[in-house]
Design a protein around this motif. Structure first.
Motif, PDB file in Angstrom:
ATOM      1  N   GLU A 536       0.832  -1.204   0.000  1.00 57.20           N
ATOM      2  CA  GLU A 536       0.000   0.000   0.000  1.00 57.20           C
ATOM      3  C   GLU A 536       0.876   1.268   0.000  1.00 57.20           C
ATOM      4  OE1 GLU A 536      -3.590   0.149   2.854  1.00 57.20           O
ATOM      5  OE2 GLU A 536      -2.005   1.269   3.834  1.00 57.20           O
ATOM      6  N   ALA A 537       1.971   1.236   0.823  1.00 53.87           N
ATOM      7  CA  ALA A 537       2.797   2.448   1.000  1.00 53.87           C
ATOM      8  C   ALA A 537       3.537   2.820  -0.269  1.00 53.87           C
ATOM      9  CB  ALA A 537       3.805   2.235   2.129  1.00 53.87           C
ATOM     10  N   ARG A 538       3.850   1.811  -1.070  1.00 50.72           N
ATOM     11  CA  ARG A 538       4.712   2.066  -2.223  1.00 50.72           C
ATOM     12  C   ARG A 538       4.000   2.787  -3.337  1.00 50.72           C
ATOM     13  NH1 ARG A 538       0.338  -0.487  -3.596  1.00 50.72           N
ATOM     14  NH2 ARG A 538       0.562  -2.516  -4.501  1.00 50.72           N
ATOM     15  N   SER A 539       2.720   2.408  -3.589  1.00 52.55           N
ATOM     16  CA  SER A 539       2.131   2.821  -4.850  1.00 52.55           C
ATOM     17  C   SER A 539       1.727   4.273  -4.824  1.00 52.55           C
ATOM     18  CB  SER A 539       0.929   1.963  -5.167  1.00 52.55           C
ATOM     19  OG  SER A 539      -0.014   2.162  -4.175  1.00 52.55           O
ATOM     20  N   ASP A 540       1.101   4.674  -3.722  1.00 49.53           N
ATOM     21  CA  ASP A 540       0.601   6.044  -3.716  1.00 49.53           C
ATOM     22  C   ASP A 540       1.753   7.022  -3.657  1.00 49.53           C
ATOM     23  OD1 ASP A 540       1.065   5.152  -1.077  1.00 49.53           O
ATOM     24  OD2 ASP A 540       0.198   7.023  -0.379  1.00 49.53           O
ATOM     25  N   THR A 541       2.754   6.741  -2.781  1.00 49.94           N
ATOM     26  CA  THR A 541       3.825   7.720  -2.600  1.00 49.94           C
ATOM     27  C   THR A 541       4.645   7.893  -3.872  1.00 49.94           C
ATOM     28  OG1 THR A 541       5.062   5.925  -1.641  1.00 49.94           O
ATOM     29  CG2 THR A 541       4.104   7.513  -0.116  1.00 49.94           C
ATOM     30  N   THR A 542       5.176   6.793  -4.398  1.00 50.88           N
ATOM     31  CA  THR A 542       6.026   6.910  -5.581  1.00 50.88           C
ATOM     32  C   THR A 542       5.196   7.402  -6.763  1.00 50.88           C
ATOM     33  OG1 THR A 542       7.231   5.047  -4.704  1.00 50.88           O
ATOM     34  CG2 THR A 542       7.762   5.677  -6.947  1.00 50.88           C
ATOM     35  N   GLY A 543       3.987   6.872  -6.907  1.00 55.00           N
ATOM     36  CA  GLY A 543       3.118   7.298  -8.006  1.00 55.00           C
ATOM     37  C   GLY A 543       2.799   8.781  -7.909  1.00 55.00           C
ATOM     38  N   GLU A 544       2.484   9.237  -6.701  1.00 51.16           N
ATOM     39  CA  GLU A 544       2.130  10.656  -6.532  1.00 51.16           C
ATOM     40  C   GLU A 544       3.331  11.554  -6.791  1.00 51.16           C
ATOM     41  OE1 GLU A 544       0.473  10.712  -2.633  1.00 51.16           O
ATOM     42  OE2 GLU A 544      -1.401   9.823  -3.327  1.00 51.16           O
ATOM     43  N   ALA A 545       4.500  11.105  -6.341  1.00 48.04           N
ATOM     44  CA  ALA A 545       5.701  11.921  -6.574  1.00 48.04           C
ATOM     45  C   ALA A 545       5.921  12.075  -8.082  1.00 48.04           C
ATOM     46  CB  ALA A 545       6.907  11.282  -5.913  1.00 48.04           C
ATOM     47  N   LEU A 546       5.662  11.021  -8.849  1.00 47.05           N
ATOM     48  CA  LEU A 546       5.833  11.131 -10.304  1.00 47.05           C
ATOM     49  C   LEU A 546       4.761  12.049 -10.913  1.00 47.05           C
ATOM     50  CD1 LEU A 546       6.889   7.462 -11.205  1.00 47.05           C
ATOM     51  CD2 LEU A 546       8.327   9.510 -11.148  1.00 47.05           C
ATOM     52  N   ASN A 547       3.555  12.033 -10.319  1.00 47.54           N
ATOM     53  CA  ASN A 547       2.524  12.965 -10.794  1.00 47.54           C
ATOM     54  C   ASN A 547       2.966  14.418 -10.547  1.00 47.54           C
ATOM     55  OD1 ASN A 547       1.072  10.707 -11.356  1.00 47.54           O
ATOM     56  ND2 ASN A 547      -0.440  10.964  -9.720  1.00 47.54           N
ATOM     57  N   CYS A 548       3.580  14.655  -9.374  1.00 44.56           N
ATOM     58  CA  CYS A 548       4.087  16.009  -9.080  1.00 44.56           C
ATOM     59  C   CYS A 548       5.171  16.394 -10.079  1.00 44.56           C
ATOM     60  CB  CYS A 548       4.729  16.069  -7.699  1.00 44.56           C
ATOM     61  SG  CYS A 548       3.574  15.962  -6.403  1.00 44.56           S
ATOM     62  N   PHE A 549       5.927  15.383 -10.476  1.00 49.21           N
ATOM     63  CA  PHE A 549       6.989  15.651 -11.460  1.00 49.21           C
ATOM     64  C   PHE A 549       6.368  16.209 -12.741  1.00 49.21           C
ATOM     65  CE2 PHE A 549       8.792  13.632 -15.291  1.00 49.21           C
ATOM     66  CZ  PHE A 549       9.959  14.395 -15.403  1.00 49.21           C
ATOM     67  N   VAL A 550       5.261  15.606 -13.166  1.00 48.87           N
ATOM     68  CA  VAL A 550       4.593  16.085 -14.384  1.00 48.87           C
ATOM     69  C   VAL A 550       4.139  17.535 -14.186  1.00 48.87           C
ATOM     70  CG1 VAL A 550       2.596  15.731 -15.900  1.00 48.87           C
ATOM     71  CG2 VAL A 550       3.925  13.767 -15.088  1.00 48.87           C
ATOM     72  N   MET A 551       3.581  17.802 -13.009  1.00 45.23           N
ATOM     73  CA  MET A 551       3.159  19.184 -12.734  1.00 45.23           C
ATOM     74  C   MET A 551       4.350  20.139 -12.813  1.00 45.23           C
ATOM     75  SD  MET A 551       0.654  21.164 -11.854  1.00 45.23           S
ATOM     76  CE  MET A 551      -0.683  20.628 -10.786  1.00 45.23           C
ATOM     77  N   SER A 552       5.496  19.712 -12.302  1.00 48.85           N
ATOM     78  CA  SER A 552       6.664  20.604 -12.292  1.00 48.85           C
ATOM     79  C   SER A 552       7.132  20.928 -13.713  1.00 48.85           C
ATOM     80  CB  SER A 552       7.811  19.969 -11.501  1.00 48.85           C
ATOM     81  OG  SER A 552       8.434  18.959 -12.273  1.00 48.85           O
ATOM     82  N   THR A 553       6.942  19.967 -14.632  1.00 46.57           N
ATOM     83  CA  THR A 553       7.391  20.228 -16.012  1.00 46.57           C
ATOM     84  C   THR A 553       6.534  21.311 -16.659  1.00 46.57           C
ATOM     85  OG1 THR A 553       5.942  18.604 -17.068  1.00 46.57           O
ATOM     86  CG2 THR A 553       8.063  17.788 -16.280  1.00 46.57           C
ATOM     87  N   LEU A 554       5.237  21.377 -16.226  1.00 47.35           N
ATOM     88  CA  LEU A 554       4.357  22.424 -16.762  1.00 47.35           C
ATOM     89  C   LEU A 554       4.666  23.765 -16.104  1.00 47.35           C
ATOM     90  CD1 LEU A 554       0.876  20.586 -16.702  1.00 47.35           C
ATOM     91  CD2 LEU A 554       2.675  20.463 -18.425  1.00 47.35           C
ATOM     92  N   ALA A 555       4.916  23.716 -14.789  1.00 49.24           N
ATOM     93  CA  ALA A 555       5.083  24.973 -14.047  1.00 49.24           C
ATOM     94  C   ALA A 555       6.469  25.584 -14.233  1.00 49.24           C
ATOM     95  CB  ALA A 555       4.815  24.717 -12.556  1.00 49.24           C
ATOM     96  N   TYR A 556       7.478  24.774 -14.402  1.00 53.78           N
ATOM     97  CA  TYR A 556       8.854  25.285 -14.510  1.00 53.78           C
ATOM     98  C   TYR A 556       9.566  24.696 -15.728  1.00 53.78           C
ATOM     99  CZ  TYR A 556       8.243  27.043  -9.782  1.00 53.78           C
ATOM    100  OH  TYR A 556       7.787  27.724  -8.690  1.00 53.78           O
TER     101      TYR A 556
END
Ligand code: HEM
Length: 743
Positions: A536-556
Motif C-alpha cells: 500500500e505504501a509504495r504505490s501512492d507515494t512513488t506514483g504521486e511523486a511522479l505525478n508532481c513531477f509532471v506538474m513541475s514540467t508544466l510549471a517550470y
C-alpha cells in the motif's frame, strides 16, 4: 483425584493443547497457538479481534491440565464482555505440568506470557479480570517469589511453592500499576481466611481500588465446577462479568486527568515543563481547528508561519502536544541523534487499533513496531536493493512503452510501475493492475490517511477507554477496517495458498515472514498486514511523486530543460541510451530535482509524530515523556532546496525514517531521468500548480506526454522488446470505477 498420583491423572486426562484444540473445533473456531520466545511455552487464544485481553492462568495445582470447563467459563466471560460493549480476547497459558516440571517453571512461564503481552503493546490497564497483573508484579515475582521465598530450598528441590503471604508485607509496596484488584474466594473455601489476609495486604500496600467478594454458598473452584457441571454460573462469575459500571466510573475519573496535554501537566514534585512558544488555541481542543483548516490550504500557510516562533514551535492538539521542528539542525539533534528516545508514536485508537487492527507499523508504539521494522528493514536495504535494480529497470521500461501506447493514462502508468516493483519484492509476483485493484488501492490509502489526520478521537485517545457501547464512532471506522481487511485478504490469500502448496516464488512474504526459519514471531494476520502495508505504501507515494513531477514540467519549463541537459550530458543528445541506476552518482541534478519536488508539493506536510518515551532536557527546554515531535515538511529546507548535499529528503528521520526510502529514491531517480530524457509534457486544460489531486482515481492534472522524436520512441521500443515487456505494455487498462472520498 486424591487417589491417583499426578502421572496417572495426566495419563488419563487429555492434555491442555488437545482439550483446547477439540474445544475450539467443536465451537466452530480456528485454534490459534503462539509459541513464546523460550521456544516451547505456548499461548492458546480465543480471539474476537478485541483490543483488550484477559490472560488466564488455569488452576489445577500445576498438576492438572486445562479442562473444557475452563474454556466454557472464559467463553461465557467473553460473551458477557461483548454484551457490555467490550471486545475481549482470551489468552490461556499452557504451562508445563509438575512433577516432571517442578515449580518455579510455571511461575517463569507465567512471567514470560505476561511480558510477551506487555511487549506486544497491551497495556495493563486495558485488561480486566481477577487476573489483572502489572509490570511491577512481573518484576517482583521474578525477583522475589521465585528467588527469595522462605521456601526457596524446597522450591529448588521441587517440593515447594511461592506463596503470596510468605513474603514480608513491604514487598507489595508500590503496587500501583493497576487501578483495580478484585479478589474472590468462596465462603466455604478452605483458604478463605488466608485470602482475606491477602486482601488486607493489598488494601494497605497498594493504591488500587481493592474489591473483595465472598459468595456465601461457594467453595474452592466453585465457578469452574459450575461450568464443568453445566450449571448456572456462580455469583463470582457474574460479578467478574459485570464490570461495566465500574469501568465507566474508572474511565471518567481517568479522563479528567488524561485530557490534559503533556505541556499542561506537571512533573514529579510539581515540576513545570518548559516548551518552545507557539500559536495560541482554544481551551481543550487547542490548535485543532487551525490544523484542520490547514489541511486544505495548498499554500501551507499555517506550517510556514510556524517558523516565526523559531526552530521549534509548540502546538496543542487535543490531549497531545506536538512540537514542530522547523530547521534541519533541530531535526538532526532530536530525531536523529536522540532517536532512541524519540522513536515512539502516540496512541491512535482509531487509525491503528480499529482501522489497521494493530497491523500497520507506521502507527504502532515501539514495542509492537520494533520487530516488524527489523524485518522490513532487512528487506529494503543493503544488498537486497541491488537485486531489486533489475525489477526497477524492467518495470520502468514497461512504463515508458506504456507512455507511448497509453499516453492518456500516464498517471496510471506511474501507479502500475510503483505497484509492480513492490509486489515483486513483497509477494514475488507482478501486480495485476485491474481497475478494481487500482480504485481499491487509492481508497485504502485515502481512508487510512484520513484516519491518521482527520478524526477527532485520535487527538483524545483516552476516549477509547470508554465501554465500546458508548464509542459512537466505532461502527463507522469498523466498517472501514473491515473493508481494508477484506481487500488485504483478497490480495494476500492467493499468495499464501501458493506458499502453503510450495509453488510460490521467492518473496518477502514467503521467506521473511512465513518460512519456519524466518525471525518473525507474529501470527498469519500480522504477516498479512506487514506485507500489505508495504504494498500500500509504495504505490501512492512513488506514483504521486511522479505525478508532481509532471506538474513541475508544466510549471517550470526552464528547470525541466536544465534537468534534461544534465541527463543528456551523460546519456547523449540523440536517444543514445536510456539512463539507468548506474548513472545515479553521475547526474546529481536529478536527485536535487526529486528532493525539491517532494518539498514543493509535499505528500506529507509533516511527518507523523515521533513521541518522546522519557523526560528530556534540550537547550533550555524541558519536555515530558509523551511530547510529540514532528518534522515540518514545508519549512525545513528553506533556502537549501537545490543543495543536494544537505541530505534532507521528505522521508522522515531517525529510527522511524521511511523504510522504503532507498527504494523510493532509486525509483524516483530512474523514472524522472528516463521521462525527462524521452518525453515532453503539455497542459490539456487550465491547472493550478499548487493543486495535485492525490485522492482521485482519475487524471490528477490535465496534461499529456509526447515522446520527443521517433528516435526516442525507437529506443524505448527496442529496450522493451529486449526485456520482453512490449506485449504487456500494450494491454489496455480497464475502465476504472470512479471513486472519490465522500468527505
Ligand atoms: C516518494 C516516496 C515516499 C515518501 C515521500 C515516503 C515518506 C514516508 C514518511 C514521511 C514516513 C514516516 C517517517 C517518519 O515517521 O519519520 C514513511 C514511513 C514508511 N514508508 Fe515511506 N515514503 C515513500 C515511499 C515508500 C516506499 C516505496 C515504501 C515501500 C517499499 C515505503 C514504506 C514505508 C513504510 C513501511 C513506512 C513505515 C515505517 C515504520 O513503520 O517504521 N515508503 N514514508
Amino acid at each position: 483425584m486424591t487417589n491417583l498420583p499426578p502421572h496417572q491423572i495426566q495419563a488419563l486426562l487429555p492434555s491442555t493443547i488437545d482439550t483446547y484444540r477439540s474445544w475450539m473445533t467443536s465451537a466452530g473456531k480456528s485454534p490459534l497457538v503462539q509459541v513464546l520466545s523460550d521456544g516451547s511455552t505456548r499461548l492458546l487464544w480465543q480471539k474476537t479481534g478485541g483490543i483488550k485481553v484477559l490472560l488466564f492462568f488455569h488452576g489445577g495445582g500445576y498438576v492438572m491440565p486445562l479442562s473444557p470447563g475452563h474454556l466454557d467459563w472464559m467463553a461465557y466471560i467473553t460473551d458477557k464482555a461483548s454484551d457490555a460493549g467490550i471486545q475481549l480476547d482470551i489468552c490461556l497459558l499452557e504451562y508445563d505440568l509438575a512433577p516432571n516440571n517442578p515449580y518455579p517453571k510455571q511461575m517463569k512461564q507465567a512471567i514470560l506470557a505476561l511480558k510477551h503481552l506487555l511487549n506486544t503493546g497491551y497495556n495493563p490497564n486495558d485488561r480486566f479480570s481477577a487476573d489483572v497483573l502489572s509490570k511491577t508484579i512481573v518484576r517482583k515475582w521474578g525477583d522475589y517469589l521465585v528467588n527469595h521465598s522462605p521456601w526457596q530450598q524446597e522450591i529448588a528441590e521441587g517440593n515447594g511453592w511461592g506463596m503470596a503471604l510468605d513474603v514480608p508485607e513491604m514487598w507489595w509496596d508500590g503496587l500501583d500499576a493497576v487501578d483495580q484488584i478484585m479478589v474472590t474466594a468462596g465462603q466455604e473455601e478452605v483458604f478463605r481466611d488466608h485470602v482475606l489476609q491477602l486482601v488486607g495486604v493489598f488494601r494497605r500496600r497498594s493504591r488500587a481500588k481493592v474489591e473483595w467478594l465472598v459468595p456465601v454458598a461457594e467453595a474452592h473452584d466453585g465457578p469452574l465446577m459450575d461450568f464443568s457441571a453445566k450449571r448456572s454460573p456462580s455469583a463470582t462469575t457474574d460479578r467478574i462479568a459485570n464490570l461495566r459500571l465500574l469501568i465507566v466510573f474508572v474511565v471518567l475519573f481517568r479522563l479528567r486527568e488524561q485530557i490534559k496535554p503533556p505541556h499542561k501537566k506537571r512533573g514529579k514534585n510539581g515540576k513545570k515543563y518548559r516548551f518552545p512558544p507557539g500559536p495560541s488555541g482554544y481551551p481543550i481542543i487547542g490548535n485543532l481547528l487551525q490544523l484542520g483548516q490547514a489541511r486544505d490550504d495548498v499554500d501551507h500557510k499555517f506550517q510556514l508561519d510556524l517558523r516565526d516562533y523559531g526552530e521549534m514551535a509548540t502546538i496543542h492538539l487535543g490531549s497531545k502536544t506536538w512540537v514542530f521542528l522547523n530547521s534541519s539542525r533541530v531535526v538532526t539533534e532530536l530525531i536523529a541523534k536522540r532517536g532512541s528516545i524519540t522513536n515512539g508514536r502516540s496512541a491512535y485508537p482509531v487509525a491503528s487499533d480499529i482501522v489497521s487492527r494493530k497491523g500497520r507499523s507506521l502507527v504502532l508504539p515501539p514495542a509492537q513496531w520494533a520487530v516488524k521494522r527489523r524485518i522490513m528493514h532487512h528487506l529494503l536495504s543493503g544488498s537486497a536493493l541491488k537485486q531489486y535494480a533489475e525489477f526497477q529497470e524492467l518495470e520502468s521500461t514497461q512504463m515508458l512503452a506504456e507512455y507511448i501506447y497509453k499516453p492518456k493514462h500516464w498517471y496510471q502508468n506511474h501507479y502500475r510501475y510503483a505497484n509492480s516493483v513492490v509486489n515483486r519484492i513483497a509477494l514475488g509476483e507482478q501486480f495485476h493492475m485491474s481497475a478494481h485493484n487500482f480504485a481499491n488501492t487509492q481508497r485504502l490509502v485515502a481512508e487510512f490517511t484520513r484516519a491518521i489526520t482527520g478524526n477527532i478521537i485520535d487527538w483524545f485517545p483516552m476516549l477509547a477507554e470508554l465501554p465500546i457501547a458508548l464509542q459512537f464512532w466505532r461502527p463507522y471506522w469498523e466498517q472501514i477496517a473491515q473493508f481494508h481487511y477484506d481487500i488485504y485478504r483478497s490480495w494476500w490469500d492467493p499468495v499464501k495458498k501458493k506458499i502453503d502448496e510450495g509453488t510460490a516464488p521467492p518473496s518477502f512474504a514467503r521467506d521473511g515472514l512465513l518460512s519456519p526459519d524466518a525471525k518473525f514471531s507474529g501470527d498469519e494476520q500480522e504477516a498479512m498486514y506487514v506485507t500489505m502495508q508495504l504494498v500500500e505504501a509504495r504505490s501512492d507515494t512513488t506514483g504521486e511523486a511522479l505525478n508532481c513531477f509532471v506538474m513541475s514540467t508544466l510549471a517550470y519549463p526552464d528547470k525541466y530543460q536544465k534537468l534534461r541537459e544534465e541527463i543528456e550530458r551523460v546519456c547523449g543528445k540523440d536517444a543514445e541510451r536510456l539512463p539507468g541506476l548506474t548513472d545515479m552518482e553521475h547526474i546529481p541534478y536529478v536527485h536535487a530535482y526529486a528532493k525539491e519536488l517532494l518539498r514543493w508539493r509535499p505528500i506529507f506536510v509533516s511527518t507523523p509524530d515521533h513521541m518522546l518515551t522519557q523526560d528530556m532536557e534540550f537547550e533550555g527546554y524541558s519536555f515530558p515523556a509523551g511530547t510529540c515531535f514532528a518534522i515540518n515538511g514545508v519549512a525545513w529546507l528553506n533556502g537549501k532546496e537545490m543543495d543536494i548535499t544537505h541530505g534532507l529528503w521528505q522521508f522522515g528521520g531517525g529510527r522511524r525514517i521511511c523504510d522504503g526510502y532507498k527504494l523510493a529514491q532509486r525509483s524516483l531517480f530512474l523514472n524522472i531521468a528516463r521521462l525527462a530524457y524521452c518525453f515532453d509534457y503539455a497542459p490539456t486544460g487550465p491547472y493550478d500548480s499548487r493543486h495535485v489531486n492525490y485522492d482521485t482515481t482519475g487524471e490528477p492534472i490535465p496534461a499529456l506526454p509526447k515522446v520527443r522524436s521517433e528516435a526516442y520512441a525507437k529506443l524505448i521500443m527496442d529496450e522493451a522488446e529486449k526485456l520482453e515487456v512490449l506485449e504487456m505494455a500494450q494491454q489496455e487498462y480497464e475502465e476504472v470505477e470512479s471513486w472519490r472520498p465522500e468527505y
